[in-house]
Design an enzyme around this catalytic site. Structure first.
Site: not given
Length: 199
Positions: A84, A126, A131-132
């Site tokens: 968002h 798991a 994020t990169k």
């Protein structure tokens, strides 16, 4: 050409729920009824790759998702190609697409964030939050945020192929004829599936 689902009871049940009852009807690959996909026409999958086939997955394809051949997903995986807007939550922010290579394994409860690229043979443990990018692949990554904990021996990575490859519900050879480089026309694929059933 139509796939013989009789050898796989789970898959025939999924097909019935998806194509007859209509849960995830607009998706061109098999999905569990508890998984959700948005912007399915912006998700491009490879051979024998079915994100959301395991239960509880969420695939958000607003900024596109590309997944290579034979990549598998555990339950409750999130592929989040968009987010968002910080100032207007009604809007989706633009991002690079998610790119996942061939022969990867994405474990249970993994979340892959916008713009992430994973190379071939990336194994995501798991519960990891990715994020990169790890574009070099051939590694095991785990944690929040995910970090590389092991490099895989390239000589042991096997790029296997199945005898009769499928992309979603279509034979790979048929799928390539109808794939559009910009968007996948789900209605056209549905019509082709019906034609193949008659042959």
């Amino acid at each position: 050409y139509w796939r013989d689902w009789s050898s796989d009871v789970c898959s025939s049940d999924l097909w019935f729920i998806q194509k007859v009852i209509g849960i995830n009807r607009g998706v061109y690959w098999p999905m569990h009824h508890s998984s959700i996909v948005s912007y399915a026409n912006r998700v491009q999958i490879g051979i024998e790759t079915n994100p959301g086939l395991s239960p509880g997955c969420y695939i958000h394809g607003v900024n596109r998702i590309y997944i290579g051949d034979y990549t598998q997903f555990g339950p409750n995986v999130g592929l989040m190609s968009g987010n968002h807007d910080l100032y207007d939550f009604r809007l989706q922010s633009e991002s690079k697409p998610i790119k996942i290579g061939k022969h990867c394994w994405i474990g249970m409860n993994v979340v892959i964030m916008p713009g992430v690229e994973l190379g071939d043979f990336t194994i995501v443990g798991a519960g990891s939050i990715v994020t990169k990018s790890f574009p070099e692949g051939k590694c095991v990554i785990v944690g929040n945020p995910a970090k590389k904990i092991k490099h895989l021996d390239s000589s042991k990575c096997i790029y296997f192929k199945t005898e009769n490859p499928y992309i979603g519900y279509l034979p790979a050879t048929e799928f390539e004829k109808y794939k559009n480089s910009d968007f996948l026309d789900v209605r056209k694929l549905k019509a082709i599936q019906m034609q193949l059933m008659d042959t």
